[in-house]
Design a protein around this motif. Structure first.
Motif, PDB file in Angstrom:
ATOM      1  N   VAL A  45       0.840  -1.202   0.000  1.00 29.10           N
ATOM      2  CA  VAL A  45       0.000   0.000   0.000  1.00 29.10           C
ATOM      3  C   VAL A  45       0.873   1.249   0.000  1.00 29.10           C
ATOM      4  CG1 VAL A  45      -1.668   1.336   1.352  1.00 29.10           C
ATOM      5  CG2 VAL A  45      -1.982  -1.130   1.057  1.00 29.10           C
ATOM      6  N   HIS A  46       1.901   1.282   0.852  1.00 29.66           N
ATOM      7  CA  HIS A  46       2.794   2.440   0.897  1.00 29.66           C
ATOM      8  C   HIS A  46       3.504   2.653  -0.433  1.00 29.66           C
ATOM      9  CE1 HIS A  46       2.254   2.297   5.268  1.00 29.66           C
ATOM     10  NE2 HIS A  46       2.594   3.564   5.231  1.00 29.66           N
ATOM     11  N   ARG A  47       4.012   1.588  -1.031  1.00 32.67           N
ATOM     12  CA  ARG A  47       4.701   1.718  -2.328  1.00 32.67           C
ATOM     13  C   ARG A  47       3.741   2.212  -3.392  1.00 32.67           C
ATOM     14  NH1 ARG A  47       7.473  -3.882  -3.022  1.00 32.67           N
ATOM     15  NH2 ARG A  47       5.628  -3.945  -4.302  1.00 32.67           N
ATOM     16  N   SER A  48       2.518   1.707  -3.387  1.00 33.71           N
ATOM     17  CA  SER A  48       1.518   2.133  -4.373  1.00 33.71           C
ATOM     18  C   SER A  48       1.190   3.611  -4.223  1.00 33.71           C
ATOM     19  CB  SER A  48       0.239   1.303  -4.223  1.00 33.71           C
ATOM     20  OG  SER A  48       0.505  -0.045  -4.486  1.00 33.71           O
ATOM     21  N   LEU A  49       1.027   4.058  -2.977  1.00 32.91           N
ATOM     22  CA  LEU A  49       0.730   5.474  -2.751  1.00 32.91           C
ATOM     23  C   LEU A  49       1.908   6.362  -3.148  1.00 32.91           C
ATOM     24  CD1 LEU A  49      -1.223   5.308   0.609  1.00 32.91           C
ATOM     25  CD2 LEU A  49      -2.120   5.979  -1.622  1.00 32.91           C
ATOM     26  N   ARG A  50       3.130   5.940  -2.831  1.00 32.20           N
ATOM     27  CA  ARG A  50       4.306   6.738  -3.240  1.00 32.20           C
ATOM     28  C   ARG A  50       4.390   6.819  -4.767  1.00 32.20           C
ATOM     29  NH1 ARG A  50       6.658   4.049   1.247  1.00 32.20           N
ATOM     30  NH2 ARG A  50       7.598   2.503  -0.136  1.00 32.20           N
ATOM     31  N   GLY A  51       4.081   5.713  -5.447  1.00 35.15           N
ATOM     32  CA  GLY A  51       4.079   5.728  -6.910  1.00 35.15           C
ATOM     33  C   GLY A  51       3.014   6.659  -7.464  1.00 35.15           C
ATOM     34  N   ALA A  52       1.837   6.655  -6.826  1.00 35.56           N
ATOM     35  CA  ALA A  52       0.758   7.546  -7.261  1.00 35.56           C
ATOM     36  C   ALA A  52       1.158   9.003  -7.086  1.00 35.56           C
ATOM     37  CB  ALA A  52      -0.517   7.244  -6.478  1.00 35.56           C
ATOM     38  N   VAL A  53       1.804   9.318  -5.969  1.00 37.79           N
ATOM     39  CA  VAL A  53       2.268  10.693  -5.726  1.00 37.79           C
ATOM     40  C   VAL A  53       3.255  11.099  -6.810  1.00 37.79           C
ATOM     41  CG1 VAL A  53       3.627  12.168  -4.182  1.00 37.79           C
ATOM     42  CG2 VAL A  53       1.848  10.672  -3.250  1.00 37.79           C
ATOM     43  N   ALA A  54       4.206  10.242  -7.103  1.00 38.15           N
ATOM     44  CA  ALA A  54       5.217  10.560  -8.122  1.00 38.15           C
ATOM     45  C   ALA A  54       4.567  10.806  -9.479  1.00 38.15           C
ATOM     46  CB  ALA A  54       6.246   9.430  -8.219  1.00 38.15           C
ATOM     47  N   ARG A  55       3.597   9.971  -9.851  1.00 36.98           N
ATOM     48  CA  ARG A  55       2.932  10.154 -11.149  1.00 36.98           C
ATOM     49  C   ARG A  55       2.086  11.420 -11.161  1.00 36.98           C
ATOM     50  NH1 ARG A  55       2.871   4.838 -10.273  1.00 36.98           N
ATOM     51  NH2 ARG A  55       0.714   4.731  -9.567  1.00 36.98           N
ATOM     52  N   LEU A  56       1.397  11.711 -10.079  1.00 37.97           N
ATOM     53  CA  LEU A  56       0.587  12.930 -10.020  1.00 37.97           C
ATOM     54  C   LEU A  56       1.449  14.180 -10.106  1.00 37.97           C
ATOM     55  CD1 LEU A  56      -2.001  11.879  -7.312  1.00 37.97           C
ATOM     56  CD2 LEU A  56      -2.535  12.538  -9.668  1.00 37.97           C
ATOM     57  N   GLU A  57       2.638  14.127  -9.523  1.00 41.55           N
ATOM     58  CA  GLU A  57       3.537  15.283  -9.547  1.00 41.55           C
ATOM     59  C   GLU A  57       4.222  15.459 -10.902  1.00 41.55           C
ATOM     60  OE1 GLU A  57       3.891  17.621  -7.208  1.00 41.55           O
ATOM     61  OE2 GLU A  57       2.414  16.599  -5.959  1.00 41.55           O
ATOM     62  N   SER A  58       4.434  14.369 -11.633  1.00 45.50           N
ATOM     63  CA  SER A  58       5.252  14.463 -12.850  1.00 45.50           C
ATOM     64  C   SER A  58       4.479  14.367 -14.162  1.00 45.50           C
ATOM     65  CB  SER A  58       6.323  13.364 -12.831  1.00 45.50           C
ATOM     66  OG  SER A  58       5.721  12.087 -12.919  1.00 45.50           O
ATOM     67  N   SER A  59       3.230  13.965 -14.126  1.00 44.80           N
ATOM     68  CA  SER A  59       2.515  13.691 -15.374  1.00 44.80           C
ATOM     69  C   SER A  59       1.231  14.506 -15.497  1.00 44.80           C
ATOM     70  CB  SER A  59       2.171  12.196 -15.440  1.00 44.80           C
ATOM     71  OG  SER A  59       1.295  11.932 -16.511  1.00 44.80           O
ATOM     72  N   GLU A  60       1.221  15.369 -16.483  1.00 42.58           N
ATOM     73  CA  GLU A  60       0.010  16.149 -16.764  1.00 42.58           C
ATOM     74  C   GLU A  60      -1.126  15.213 -17.183  1.00 42.58           C
ATOM     75  OE1 GLU A  60      -2.426  19.225 -16.733  1.00 42.58           O
ATOM     76  OE2 GLU A  60      -0.317  19.431 -16.249  1.00 42.58           O
ATOM     77  N   THR A  61      -0.803  14.159 -17.907  1.00 43.67           N
ATOM     78  CA  THR A  61      -1.809  13.184 -18.325  1.00 43.67           C
ATOM     79  C   THR A  61      -2.458  12.521 -17.119  1.00 43.67           C
ATOM     80  OG1 THR A  61      -0.563  12.752 -20.342  1.00 43.67           O
ATOM     81  CG2 THR A  61      -2.202  11.115 -19.728  1.00 43.67           C
ATOM     82  N   CYS A  62      -1.650  12.177 -16.133  1.00 40.23           N
ATOM     83  CA  CYS A  62      -2.174  11.569 -14.913  1.00 40.23           C
ATOM     84  C   CYS A  62      -3.095  12.549 -14.179  1.00 40.23           C
ATOM     85  CB  CYS A  62      -1.021  11.123 -14.014  1.00 40.23           C
ATOM     86  SG  CYS A  62      -1.543  10.208 -12.555  1.00 40.23           S
ATOM     87  N   ARG A  63      -2.667  13.779 -14.041  1.00 43.67           N
ATOM     88  CA  ARG A  63      -3.498  14.784 -13.353  1.00 43.67           C
ATOM     89  C   ARG A  63      -4.791  15.069 -14.107  1.00 43.67           C
ATOM     90  NH1 ARG A  63       1.581  16.838 -12.613  1.00 43.67           N
ATOM     91  NH2 ARG A  63       1.364  18.322 -14.311  1.00 43.67           N
ATOM     92  N   ALA A  64      -4.760  14.923 -15.431  1.00 41.40           N
ATOM     93  CA  ALA A  64      -5.953  15.197 -16.239  1.00 41.40           C
ATOM     94  C   ALA A  64      -7.097  14.244 -15.905  1.00 41.40           C
ATOM     95  CB  ALA A  64      -5.612  15.112 -17.720  1.00 41.40           C
ATOM     96  N   VAL A  65      -6.788  13.068 -15.383  1.00 47.23           N
ATOM     97  CA  VAL A  65      -7.825  12.116 -14.990  1.00 47.23           C
ATOM     98  C   VAL A  65      -8.739  12.724 -13.932  1.00 47.23           C
ATOM     99  CG1 VAL A  65      -8.203   9.882 -13.844  1.00 47.23           C
ATOM    100  CG2 VAL A  65      -6.466  10.100 -15.607  1.00 47.23           C
ATOM    101  N   LEU A  66      -8.214  13.647 -13.141  1.00 47.48           N
ATOM    102  CA  LEU A  66      -9.008  14.264 -12.083  1.00 47.48           C
ATOM    103  C   LEU A  66     -10.180  15.077 -12.635  1.00 47.48           C
ATOM    104  CD1 LEU A  66      -6.099  15.432  -9.765  1.00 47.48           C
ATOM    105  CD2 LEU A  66      -7.425  13.315  -9.637  1.00 47.48           C
ATOM    106  N   GLU A  67     -10.116  15.427 -13.904  1.00 46.32           N
ATOM    107  CA  GLU A  67     -11.220  16.147 -14.548  1.00 46.32           C
ATOM    108  C   GLU A  67     -12.340  15.202 -14.962  1.00 46.32           C
ATOM    109  OE1 GLU A  67     -11.573  19.360 -14.657  1.00 46.32           O
ATOM    110  OE2 GLU A  67      -9.571  19.860 -13.950  1.00 46.32           O
ATOM    111  N   ASP A  68     -12.048  13.896 -14.980  1.00 48.40           N
ATOM    112  CA  ASP A  68     -13.040  12.908 -15.414  1.00 48.40           C
ATOM    113  C   ASP A  68     -14.031  12.533 -14.322  1.00 48.40           C
ATOM    114  OD1 ASP A  68     -11.792  12.811 -17.875  1.00 48.40           O
ATOM    115  OD2 ASP A  68     -10.640  11.017 -17.401  1.00 48.40           O
ATOM    116  N   PHE A  69     -13.770  12.948 -13.089  1.00 50.05           N
ATOM    117  CA  PHE A  69     -14.619  12.581 -11.963  1.00 50.05           C
ATOM    118  C   PHE A  69     -15.136  13.836 -11.286  1.00 50.05           C
ATOM    119  CE2 PHE A  69     -11.671   9.174 -12.709  1.00 50.05           C
ATOM    120  CZ  PHE A  69     -12.490   8.052 -12.682  1.00 50.05           C
TER     121      PHE A  69
END
Length: 89
Positions: free
Chosen positions: A38-62
């Motif tokens: 769980v910790h590794r998954s959350l750290r990976g999610a943080v890294a992707r949210l910080e570095s990827s505009e495509t990843c952050r764009a998903v937040l507009e879908d919800f």
């Protein structure tokens, strides 16, 4: 994308996490292997949210029931997606 729906809805509906509060919640996971995963998954999610505009764009879908996007909810709280998820760790 449906795999992420529960997490996104939880982020949309939940109040901001104070530092340490998320760690206390995750500390309740009794199985060390699951806790580590769980910790590794959350750290990976943080890294992707910080570095990827495509990843952050998903937040507009919800959106909330009122039609407010997750990105807007977090911005109104003064939170970045990465910082919010990092607060869960």
């Amino acid at each position: 994308m449906h795999i992420y729906r529960p997490l996104v809805l939880a982020l949309c509906a939940s109040p901001p996490v104070t530092p340490g509060e998320g760690a206390a919640l995750l500390g309740r996971i009794s199985d060390p292997a699951v806790s580590n995963l769980v910790h590794r998954s959350l750290r990976g999610a943080v890294a992707r949210l910080e570095s990827s505009e495509t990843c952050r764009a998903v937040l507009e879908d919800f959106a909330t029931e009122a039609g407010v996007s997750l990105a807007t909810v977090l911005a109104s709280r003064g939170e970045t997606p990465g910082r919010y998820v990092a607060g869960l760790i």
